[in-house]
Design a protein around this motif. Sequence first.
Motif, mmCIF file in Angstrom:
data_model
loop_
_atom_site.group_PDB
_atom_site.id
_atom_site.type_symbol
_atom_site.label_atom_id
_atom_site.label_comp_id
_atom_site.label_asym_id
_atom_site.label_seq_id
_atom_site.Cartn_x
_atom_site.Cartn_y
_atom_site.Cartn_z
ATOM 1 N N TRP A 125 0.838 -1.204 0.000
ATOM 2 C CA TRP A 125 0.000 0.000 0.000
ATOM 3 C C TRP A 125 0.870 1.251 0.000
ATOM 4 C CZ3 TRP A 125 -3.381 -1.823 4.739
ATOM 5 C CH2 TRP A 125 -4.034 -3.009 4.389
ATOM 6 N N VAL A 126 1.899 1.248 0.834
ATOM 7 C CA VAL A 126 2.807 2.403 0.883
ATOM 8 C C VAL A 126 3.529 2.562 -0.447
ATOM 9 C CG1 VAL A 126 4.769 3.432 2.085
ATOM 10 C CG2 VAL A 126 3.084 2.109 3.373
ATOM 11 N N LEU A 127 3.905 1.446 -1.061
ATOM 12 C CA LEU A 127 4.562 1.504 -2.368
ATOM 13 C C LEU A 127 3.642 2.135 -3.405
ATOM 14 C CD1 LEU A 127 6.864 0.807 -4.315
ATOM 15 C CD2 LEU A 127 5.883 -1.494 -4.538
ATOM 16 N N GLY A 128 2.384 1.716 -3.420
ATOM 17 C CA GLY A 128 1.438 2.276 -4.375
ATOM 18 C C GLY A 128 1.209 3.761 -4.172
ATOM 19 N N ILE A 129 1.048 4.179 -2.909
ATOM 20 C CA ILE A 129 0.862 5.600 -2.620
ATOM 21 C C ILE A 129 2.096 6.399 -3.024
ATOM 22 C CG2 ILE A 129 0.537 7.271 -0.751
ATOM 23 C CD1 ILE A 129 -1.107 5.120 0.704
ATOM 24 N N THR A 130 3.288 5.849 -2.747
ATOM 25 C CA THR A 130 4.528 6.513 -3.133
ATOM 26 C C THR A 130 4.624 6.680 -4.642
ATOM 27 O OG1 THR A 130 5.665 5.591 -1.200
ATOM 28 C CG2 THR A 130 7.050 6.403 -2.997
ATOM 29 N N MET A 131 4.241 5.656 -5.388
ATOM 30 C CA MET A 131 4.280 5.736 -6.846
ATOM 31 C C MET A 131 3.334 6.817 -7.360
ATOM 32 S SD MET A 131 4.446 1.626 -7.668
ATOM 33 C CE MET A 131 4.441 1.800 -9.456
ATOM 34 N N LEU A 132 2.145 6.911 -6.758
ATOM 35 C CA LEU A 132 1.201 7.954 -7.180
ATOM 36 C C LEU A 132 1.743 9.347 -6.880
ATOM 37 C CD1 LEU A 132 -2.296 6.532 -6.156
ATOM 38 C CD2 LEU A 132 -1.335 6.740 -8.443
ATOM 39 N N VAL A 133 2.322 9.508 -5.693
ATOM 40 C CA VAL A 133 2.886 10.808 -5.323
ATOM 41 C C VAL A 133 3.997 11.207 -6.283
ATOM 42 C CG1 VAL A 133 4.197 12.023 -3.544
ATOM 43 C CG2 VAL A 133 2.240 10.623 -2.897
ATOM 44 N N GLN A 134 4.757 10.235 -6.765
ATOM 45 C CA GLN A 134 5.868 10.511 -7.668
ATOM 46 C C GLN A 134 5.448 10.597 -9.137
ATOM 47 O OE1 GLN A 134 8.605 7.365 -6.668
ATOM 48 N NE2 GLN A 134 9.353 8.416 -4.830
ATOM 49 N N GLY A 135 4.148 10.601 -9.377
ATOM 50 C CA GLY A 135 3.655 10.824 -10.727
ATOM 51 C C GLY A 135 3.309 9.584 -11.515
ATOM 52 N N ASP A 136 3.437 8.407 -10.923
ATOM 53 C CA ASP A 136 3.093 7.170 -11.624
ATOM 54 C C ASP A 136 1.577 6.982 -11.575
ATOM 55 O OD1 ASP A 136 2.583 4.442 -12.303
ATOM 56 O OD2 ASP A 136 4.669 3.973 -11.900
ATOM 57 N N ARG A 137 0.935 6.938 -12.732
ATOM 58 C CA ARG A 137 -0.513 6.778 -12.794
ATOM 59 C C ARG A 137 -0.904 5.423 -13.374
ATOM 60 N NH1 ARG A 137 0.316 10.263 -9.901
ATOM 61 N NH2 ARG A 137 -0.530 12.377 -9.860
ATOM 62 N N SER A 138 -0.072 4.429 -13.162
ATOM 63 C CA SER A 138 -0.348 3.097 -13.679
ATOM 64 C C SER A 138 -1.487 2.446 -12.899
ATOM 65 C CB SER A 138 0.906 2.221 -13.588
ATOM 66 O OG SER A 138 1.280 2.040 -12.227
ATOM 67 N N THR A 139 -2.083 1.440 -13.509
ATOM 68 C CA THR A 139 -3.158 0.700 -12.847
ATOM 69 C C THR A 139 -2.656 0.027 -11.580
ATOM 70 O OG1 THR A 139 -4.200 0.284 -14.993
ATOM 71 C CG2 THR A 139 -4.883 -1.110 -13.160
ATOM 72 N N ALA A 140 -1.434 -0.477 -11.613
ATOM 73 C CA ALA A 140 -0.864 -1.139 -10.443
ATOM 74 C C ALA A 140 -0.769 -0.183 -9.259
ATOM 75 C CB ALA A 140 0.523 -1.692 -10.781
ATOM 76 N N ALA A 141 -0.264 1.018 -9.499
ATOM 77 C CA ALA A 141 -0.137 2.003 -8.424
ATOM 78 C C ALA A 141 -1.497 2.373 -7.854
ATOM 79 C CB ALA A 141 0.583 3.245 -8.936
ATOM 80 N N ARG A 142 -2.491 2.533 -8.711
ATOM 81 C CA ARG A 142 -3.830 2.899 -8.253
ATOM 82 C C ARG A 142 -4.451 1.788 -7.403
ATOM 83 N NH1 ARG A 142 -5.755 7.341 -11.350
ATOM 84 N NH2 ARG A 142 -4.480 7.771 -13.195
#
Length: 237
Positions: A142-159
């Motif tokens: 969950w933290v990894l996904g939130i971190t990816m979103l914060v860093q601009g990653d809008r992939s389905t996995a991150a969401r």
Amino acid sequence: MNEQAVGERSMRPVNKIALALVAVASVLSVLQFAFSAVAAEPALVVAPPAVAWLVRLVHLATEAALVAVLLRNAPVIDAGRRSRKVLRLLVVVAMGAYMVYGVLFDLAGPPVEEIWRGPAGGFPWWFDAMNVVGLVGLVGPWVLGITMLVQGDRSTAARLLAVAAPVAVVTHLLPAVLGASWAGLPLAGVLTSFGLALLGARGLTDGRDRPSSRAPSRTGSAARRPRTSSRPPGRPR
């Protein structure tokens, strides 16, 4: 579209295998949760030993496939970010430790369990440590996904990974505090598993691994260059 571009956009085999196993394991998890909620007893406790063993084997195979995704697609997942690499490795270690625990504790059966419990019948000293490891393996994605979103990653996995956290609060934490019998983590677990299975699925088209297009081709530069006449200025046609 050229052949190379098609290859870069196709899903990697390790992700396809992980997604197939996650789909099967997710159905089993939901069925287990539904049975346990109705019967007020864990499904694998009342299931025939052979069925319980096969279900546990599917879950372990799924975890192994997700670890393979995290390792095989590391460059794409990390995208040059140290924070992502640290989180990814924490999840890998936690899931790997839990796989070893699952093989010895679940698949080896009650004899090994009785040896580990000791003559007094209490839980072994490492049981609390495994609970901490399990918590890291649960919250880490969950933290990894939130971190990816914060860093601009809008992939389905991150969401999927990011949304699993609030889903866990709504479907497990709050109902557990209120004493509801239907509190559980299957929905959040399904979202987490699918999110992990999709990490780095598109290869070079994800994140920073996308090829740079800053250097224009000679054909493109020539096409954009304005045409100039070879005739001297002022000469009539």
